[in-house]
Scaffold this motif. Structure first.
Motif, PDB file in Angstrom:
ATOM      1  N   PHE A  25       0.815  -1.212   0.000  1.00 47.20           N
ATOM      2  CA  PHE A  25       0.000   0.000   0.000  1.00 47.20           C
ATOM      3  C   PHE A  25       0.854   1.269   0.000  1.00 47.20           C
ATOM      4  CE2 PHE A  25      -3.327  -2.842   1.971  1.00 47.20           C
ATOM      5  CZ  PHE A  25      -4.176  -2.805   0.883  1.00 47.20           C
ATOM      6  N   LEU A  26       1.966   1.239   0.720  1.00 41.79           N
ATOM      7  CA  LEU A  26       2.833   2.419   0.756  1.00 41.79           C
ATOM      8  C   LEU A  26       3.488   2.676  -0.595  1.00 41.79           C
ATOM      9  CD1 LEU A  26       4.612   2.099   4.224  1.00 41.79           C
ATOM     10  CD2 LEU A  26       2.721   3.607   3.594  1.00 41.79           C
ATOM     11  N   ALA A  27       3.605   1.627  -1.408  1.00 38.57           N
ATOM     12  CA  ALA A  27       4.196   1.792  -2.743  1.00 38.57           C
ATOM     13  C   ALA A  27       3.229   2.448  -3.716  1.00 38.57           C
ATOM     14  CB  ALA A  27       4.647   0.437  -3.285  1.00 38.57           C
ATOM     15  N   LEU A  28       1.944   2.537  -3.364  1.00 39.12           N
ATOM     16  CA  LEU A  28       0.972   3.196  -4.229  1.00 39.12           C
ATOM     17  C   LEU A  28       1.234   4.704  -4.223  1.00 39.12           C
ATOM     18  CD1 LEU A  28      -2.318   1.366  -3.115  1.00 39.12           C
ATOM     19  CD2 LEU A  28      -0.877   0.826  -5.082  1.00 39.12           C
ATOM     20  N   ASN A  29       1.239   5.306  -5.396  1.00 35.92           N
ATOM     21  CA  ASN A  29       1.424   6.756  -5.447  1.00 35.92           C
ATOM     22  C   ASN A  29       0.108   7.456  -5.104  1.00 35.92           C
ATOM     23  OD1 ASN A  29      -0.192   6.720  -7.777  1.00 35.92           O
ATOM     24  ND2 ASN A  29       1.586   6.664  -9.150  1.00 35.92           N
ATOM     25  N   ASP A  30       0.119   8.783  -5.104  1.00 33.53           N
ATOM     26  CA  ASP A  30      -1.071   9.535  -4.687  1.00 33.53           C
ATOM     27  C   ASP A  30      -2.283   9.211  -5.544  1.00 33.53           C
ATOM     28  OD1 ASP A  30       0.444  10.673  -2.727  1.00 33.53           O
ATOM     29  OD2 ASP A  30       0.590  12.660  -3.665  1.00 33.53           O
ATOM     30  N   ALA A  31      -2.084   9.108  -6.862  1.00 33.60           N
ATOM     31  CA  ALA A  31      -3.212   8.814  -7.757  1.00 33.60           C
ATOM     32  C   ALA A  31      -3.794   7.442  -7.453  1.00 33.60           C
ATOM     33  CB  ALA A  31      -2.760   8.899  -9.217  1.00 33.60           C
ATOM     34  N   ASP A  32      -2.931   6.462  -7.188  1.00 29.48           N
ATOM     35  CA  ASP A  32      -3.401   5.109  -6.902  1.00 29.48           C
ATOM     36  C   ASP A  32      -4.082   5.029  -5.540  1.00 29.48           C
ATOM     37  OD1 ASP A  32      -2.456   4.212  -9.324  1.00 29.48           O
ATOM     38  OD2 ASP A  32      -0.515   3.568  -8.525  1.00 29.48           O
ATOM     39  N   ARG A  33      -3.559   5.769  -4.565  1.00 30.80           N
ATOM     40  CA  ARG A  33      -4.206   5.784  -3.242  1.00 30.80           C
ATOM     41  C   ARG A  33      -5.586   6.434  -3.333  1.00 30.80           C
ATOM     42  NH1 ARG A  33       0.456   7.053   1.378  1.00 30.80           N
ATOM     43  NH2 ARG A  33       2.126   5.827   0.396  1.00 30.80           N
ATOM     44  N   LEU A  34      -5.710   7.439  -4.169  1.00 32.03           N
ATOM     45  CA  LEU A  34      -7.003   8.080  -4.362  1.00 32.03           C
ATOM     46  C   LEU A  34      -8.012   7.089  -4.929  1.00 32.03           C
ATOM     47  CD1 LEU A  34      -8.772  10.660  -4.397  1.00 32.03           C
ATOM     48  CD2 LEU A  34      -7.872  11.102  -6.698  1.00 32.03           C
ATOM     49  N   LEU A  35      -7.586   6.291  -5.905  1.00 32.63           N
ATOM     50  CA  LEU A  35      -8.478   5.304  -6.512  1.00 32.63           C
ATOM     51  C   LEU A  35      -8.811   4.175  -5.542  1.00 32.63           C
ATOM     52  CD1 LEU A  35      -6.963   5.010 -10.106  1.00 32.63           C
ATOM     53  CD2 LEU A  35      -8.980   6.295  -9.388  1.00 32.63           C
ATOM     54  N   ARG A  36      -7.853   3.782  -4.725  1.00 35.17           N
ATOM     55  CA  ARG A  36      -8.087   2.656  -3.813  1.00 35.17           C
ATOM     56  C   ARG A  36      -8.906   3.054  -2.597  1.00 35.17           C
ATOM     57  NH1 ARG A  36      -9.578   0.014  -0.510  1.00 35.17           N
ATOM     58  NH2 ARG A  36      -8.782  -1.946   0.398  1.00 35.17           N
ATOM     59  N   PHE A  37      -8.586   4.192  -1.986  1.00 34.35           N
ATOM     60  CA  PHE A  37      -9.226   4.571  -0.724  1.00 34.35           C
ATOM     61  C   PHE A  37     -10.241   5.701  -0.865  1.00 34.35           C
ATOM     62  CE2 PHE A  37      -4.949   2.966   0.440  1.00 34.35           C
ATOM     63  CZ  PHE A  37      -5.335   1.873   1.209  1.00 34.35           C
ATOM     64  N   GLY A  38     -10.352   6.296  -2.051  1.00 34.03           N
ATOM     65  CA  GLY A  38     -11.272   7.399  -2.233  1.00 34.03           C
ATOM     66  C   GLY A  38     -10.702   8.723  -1.774  1.00 34.03           C
ATOM     67  N   THR A  39      -9.504   8.695  -1.220  1.00 37.02           N
ATOM     68  CA  THR A  39      -8.802   9.896  -0.787  1.00 37.02           C
ATOM     69  C   THR A  39      -7.314   9.564  -0.749  1.00 37.02           C
ATOM     70  OG1 THR A  39      -8.641  11.592   0.946  1.00 37.02           O
ATOM     71  CG2 THR A  39      -8.948   9.325   1.664  1.00 37.02           C
TER      72      THR A  39
END
Length: 258
Positions: free
Chosen positions: A46-60
């Motif tokens: 999860f920490l390897a996800l960039n900001d765009a990917d974290r937005l898609l995964r967690f909604g923020t």
């Protein structure tokens, strides 16, 4: 060994379970059920996800501290978490199947011990996207939900998450969009012989794949892997009345008669 087919007609079992699963086993993508021992690998993923990917995964865009808190709070006794590991034993895809707590779910599935509604969240590392890993996580989650009596599976995402919505549509989900967000719903069928056997087989083969990739190539590990393979073969053969003798190659005094 579990024999889920003892009371089923042979022709029905073959058509609904074995024939379907042999096709499934040709896939090189194995989905493992993760445990609390995998928290560190999950956090790294999860920490390897960039900001765009974290937005898609967690909604923020969750900061690292909140990502760590999310991983730490996962209740493995209630929820089910699936993962796919690469050849170098890195966790490259995660599917978190969250079940509604008992005091929240308004409808309970009879005797299943799980809530009748479950939510699936999926993330896939950029390096392995487009290889069907997200689809496999959906398939695994759908099959498990059917077997534990879940009636509705849903996945919440942003409307901009076209990949997730495409996978959901192909999996039979109904998509509902509202103010930049989307919910995908799937009404699940009850379990049958095919879904039960499929899940049992996939868990066994995923465990073998996991063991193989985690192995440091010592002889003991290879012997254990060969022994596990023989046990799975014995379980399949047992359905058809064959006699099967499984030895541990590193200790011939240990054997099982199936």
């Amino acid at each position: 060994m579990i024999n889920v087919s003892a009371n089923l007609p042979r022709d029905r079992f073959q058509s609904e379970a074995i024939g379907f699963n042999l096709a499934r086993l040709e896939s090189p993508v194995f989905v493992n059920k993760l445990t609390k021992c995998d928290r560190d690998s999950m956090l790294k993923h999860f920490l390897a996800l960039n900001d765009a990917d974290r937005l898609l995964r967690f909604g923020t865009v969750l900061p690292d501290a909140q990502v760590a808190a999310y991983v730490q709070k996962i209740d493995f006794s209630r929820d089910t978490v699936y993962g796919i590991v690469s050849d170098d034993f890195s966790l490259v895809a995660v599917g978190h199947l969250a079940f509604a707590p008992q005091d929240v779910a308004s409808v309970r599935s009879a005797g299943a011990g799980k809530a009748s509604i479950a939510e699936l969240g999926v993330s896939v590392d950029r390096s392995v996207r487009g290889m069907g890993l997200g689809r496999r996580l959906f398939e695994r989650a759908i099959n498990h939900c059917r077997n534990v009596g879940v009636e509705i599976l849903y996945s919440h995402c942003l409307s901009s998450n076209q990949v997730l919505m495409h996978i959901a549509k192909k999996s039979g989900f109904e998509i509902r969009r509202d103010h930049g967000e989307a919910d995908a719903y799937l009404n699940l069928l009850p379990p049958d012989a095919g879904t039960v056997v499929q899940e049992a087989l996939e868990e066994q083969f995923a465990a073998l794949d996991y063991t193989f990739k985690a192995s440091n190539s010592t002889s003991a590990n290879w012997f254990d892997l060969a022994f596990q393979i023989s046990l799975i073969a014995a379980a399949l053969a047992h359905r058809y009345g064959w006699s099967f003798l499984c030895f541990r190659l590193d200790d011939p005094d240990i054997f099982y008669i199936m």
